[in-house]
Design a protein around this motif. Structure first.
Motif, PDB file in Angstrom:
ATOM      1  N   GLU A 120      38.634  41.622  29.065  1.00 38.89           N
ATOM      2  CA  GLU A 120      39.380  41.054  28.945  1.00 38.89           C
ATOM      3  C   GLU A 120      40.590  40.949  28.165  1.00 38.89           C
ATOM      4  O   GLU A 120      40.521  40.413  26.927  1.00 38.89           O
ATOM      5  CB  GLU A 120      39.409  39.581  29.760  1.00 38.89           C
ATOM      6  CG  GLU A 120      38.298  39.402  30.275  1.00 38.89           C
ATOM      7  CD  GLU A 120      39.314  39.819  32.273  1.00 38.89           C
ATOM      8  OE1 GLU A 120      40.722  39.486  31.590  1.00 38.89           O
ATOM      9  OE2 GLU A 120      39.062  40.490  32.905  1.00 38.89           O
ATOM     10  N   SER A 123      44.997  36.397  26.963  1.00 39.16           N
ATOM     11  CA  SER A 123      45.465  35.452  28.494  1.00 39.16           C
ATOM     12  C   SER A 123      46.890  35.546  27.950  1.00 39.16           C
ATOM     13  O   SER A 123      47.802  35.102  28.785  1.00 39.16           O
ATOM     14  CB  SER A 123      45.319  34.836  29.479  1.00 39.16           C
ATOM     15  OG  SER A 123      44.371  33.636  28.417  1.00 39.16           O
ATOM     16  N   ARG A 164      49.042  38.541  28.954  1.00 36.57           N
ATOM     17  CA  ARG A 164      47.868  39.440  29.917  1.00 36.57           C
ATOM     18  C   ARG A 164      49.772  38.886  30.953  1.00 36.57           C
ATOM     19  O   ARG A 164      49.695  37.915  31.261  1.00 36.57           O
ATOM     20  CB  ARG A 164      46.981  39.466  30.625  1.00 36.57           C
ATOM     21  CG  ARG A 164      46.356  39.829  31.649  1.00 36.57           C
ATOM     22  CD  ARG A 164      44.857  39.176  31.589  1.00 36.57           C
ATOM     23  NE  ARG A 164      44.587  40.773  32.679  1.00 36.57           N
ATOM     24  CZ  ARG A 164      43.900  41.664  31.791  1.00 36.57           C
ATOM     25  NH1 ARG A 164      44.146  41.975  30.903  1.00 36.57           N
ATOM     26  NH2 ARG A 164      43.147  42.334  33.175  1.00 36.57           N
ATOM     27  N   THR A 165      49.899  40.317  31.660  1.00 32.42           N
ATOM     28  CA  THR A 165      50.713  40.353  32.809  1.00 32.42           C
ATOM     29  C   THR A 165      50.286  40.834  34.533  1.00 32.42           C
ATOM     30  O   THR A 165      49.039  41.100  34.355  1.00 32.42           O
ATOM     31  CB  THR A 165      51.850  41.606  32.383  1.00 32.42           C
ATOM     32  OG1 THR A 165      51.125  42.608  33.083  1.00 32.42           O
ATOM     33  CG2 THR A 165      53.022  41.340  31.961  1.00 32.42           C
ATOM     34  N   SER A 166      50.688  40.596  34.914  1.00 35.98           N
ATOM     35  CA  SER A 166      50.141  40.256  36.321  1.00 35.98           C
ATOM     36  C   SER A 166      49.645  42.076  36.730  1.00 35.98           C
ATOM     37  O   SER A 166      48.943  42.020  37.560  1.00 35.98           O
ATOM     38  CB  SER A 166      51.166  39.726  37.667  1.00 35.98           C
ATOM     39  OG  SER A 166      52.591  40.300  37.524  1.00 35.98           O
ATOM     40  N   ASN A 167      50.774  42.638  36.540  1.00 32.95           N
ATOM     41  CA  ASN A 167      50.868  44.479  36.396  1.00 32.95           C
ATOM     42  C   ASN A 167      49.365  44.654  35.858  1.00 32.95           C
ATOM     43  O   ASN A 167      48.776  45.569  35.868  1.00 32.95           O
ATOM     44  CB  ASN A 167      51.511  45.145  35.712  1.00 32.95           C
ATOM     45  CG  ASN A 167      52.498  44.959  36.929  1.00 32.95           C
ATOM     46  OD1 ASN A 167      52.478  45.219  37.989  1.00 32.95           O
ATOM     47  ND2 ASN A 167      53.953  45.572  36.826  1.00 32.95           N
ATOM     48  N   GLN A 168      48.849  44.308  34.259  1.00 34.48           N
ATOM     49  CA  GLN A 168      47.848  44.675  34.205  1.00 34.48           C
ATOM     50  C   GLN A 168      46.483  43.758  34.307  1.00 34.48           C
ATOM     51  O   GLN A 168      45.214  44.681  34.824  1.00 34.48           O
ATOM     52  CB  GLN A 168      47.806  44.070  32.441  1.00 34.48           C
ATOM     53  CG  GLN A 168      48.891  45.038  31.469  1.00 34.48           C
ATOM     54  CD  GLN A 168      48.741  43.734  30.158  1.00 34.48           C
ATOM     55  OE1 GLN A 168      48.965  42.295  29.682  1.00 34.48           O
ATOM     56  NE2 GLN A 168      48.915  44.500  28.847  1.00 34.48           N
ATOM     57  N   THR A 169      46.372  42.789  35.388  1.00 33.61           N
ATOM     58  CA  THR A 169      45.380  42.470  35.587  1.00 33.61           C
ATOM     59  C   THR A 169      45.138  43.058  37.386  1.00 33.61           C
ATOM     60  O   THR A 169      44.018  43.711  37.587  1.00 33.61           O
ATOM     61  CB  THR A 169      45.743  40.925  36.228  1.00 33.61           C
ATOM     62  OG1 THR A 169      45.872  40.362  34.926  1.00 33.61           O
ATOM     63  CG2 THR A 169      44.564  39.915  37.053  1.00 33.61           C
ATOM     64  N   TYR A 170      46.178  43.295  37.957  1.00 34.28           N
ATOM     65  CA  TYR A 170      45.764  44.220  39.142  1.00 34.28           C
ATOM     66  C   TYR A 170      45.560  45.515  38.621  1.00 34.28           C
ATOM     67  O   TYR A 170      45.010  46.590  39.022  1.00 34.28           O
ATOM     68  CB  TYR A 170      47.495  44.536  39.915  1.00 34.28           C
ATOM     69  CG  TYR A 170      47.559  45.533  41.217  1.00 34.28           C
ATOM     70  CD1 TYR A 170      46.665  44.751  42.326  1.00 34.28           C
ATOM     71  CD2 TYR A 170      48.282  46.848  40.704  1.00 34.28           C
ATOM     72  CE1 TYR A 170      46.793  45.801  43.531  1.00 34.28           C
ATOM     73  CE2 TYR A 170      48.003  47.338  42.082  1.00 34.28           C
ATOM     74  CZ  TYR A 170      47.362  46.974  43.276  1.00 34.28           C
ATOM     75  OH  TYR A 170      47.013  47.680  44.152  1.00 34.28           O
TER      76      TYR A 170
END
Length: 136
Positions: A51, A54, A57-63
Motif C-alpha cells: 500500500e 494513503s 493515494r488517488t482513486s485511480n491508483q486504488t482502482y
C-alpha cells in the motif's frame, strides 16, 4: 525428561488444492474469437500488493492496484487491422508539394477585405505605428 511434541501425534495435513481460476466464460457467454488471455483474468500479473501512503493515494491508483475480475473482462474482441500502418510504412506519409497562392482573409478589417502591406487605408487603427494601440 521427555517433552511432548503435539505435532508428532497429529497426522500431516495435506495442502488443499487451489480452486481452478475463474474464467470469464464460466459467467458470461463470450465470443469464440476472444483471445485466451481475456478469458483468464487470473493470468494478469504485476498489480500492486504493498500500500502507498494513503494521504497521497488517488482513486485511480486504488482502482488500478486491483487485478481484474471476470466481471471486468471484455466479452467480445474486435481487433483492428494494421492495413493503414503497413501501407504508410511501405510508401511513406502523403506530402503536398503544391504552392499556396491564396490570400488570407483578415478578421481585423472584415471578411471581405484582404490585408496587404500596401493598403494603408484599409488597416485597422491599432496597426498604425505612429499612434497608440487603441481604437479612435
Amino acid at each position: 525428561m521427555s517433552e511432548e511434541n503435539p505435532q508428532e501425534c497429529t497426522e500431516p495435513v495435506e495442502p488443499k488444492a487451489k480452486p481452478a481460476p475463474e474464467k470469464t466464460s464460466d459467467y458470461y457467454s463470450v465470443s469464440e474469437q476472444l483471445p485466451v488471455r481475456f478469458n483468464n483474468p487470473g493470468w494478469f500479473h504485476g498489480y500492486r500488493t504493498n500500500e502507498a501512503v494513503s494521504m497521497y493515494r488517488t482513486s485511480n491508483q486504488t482502482y488500478g492496484s486491483r487485478a481484474p475480475t471476470v466481471h471486468e473482462m471484455p466479452k467480445v474482441y474486435y481487433p483492428s487491422s494494421n492495413k493503414f500502418s503497413r501501407q504508410v510504412a511501405a510508401t511513406g506519409m502523403f506530402r503536398s508539394n503544391t504552392l499556396n497562392v491564396g490570400l488570407d482573409k483578415s478578421i481585423v478589417t472584415g471578411p471581405d477585405n484582404y490585408i496587404t502591406h500596401c493598403d494603408r487605408l484599409n488597416f485597422h487603427p491599432s496597426y498604425n505605428v505612429n499612434r497608440p494601440s487603441i481604437c479612435d
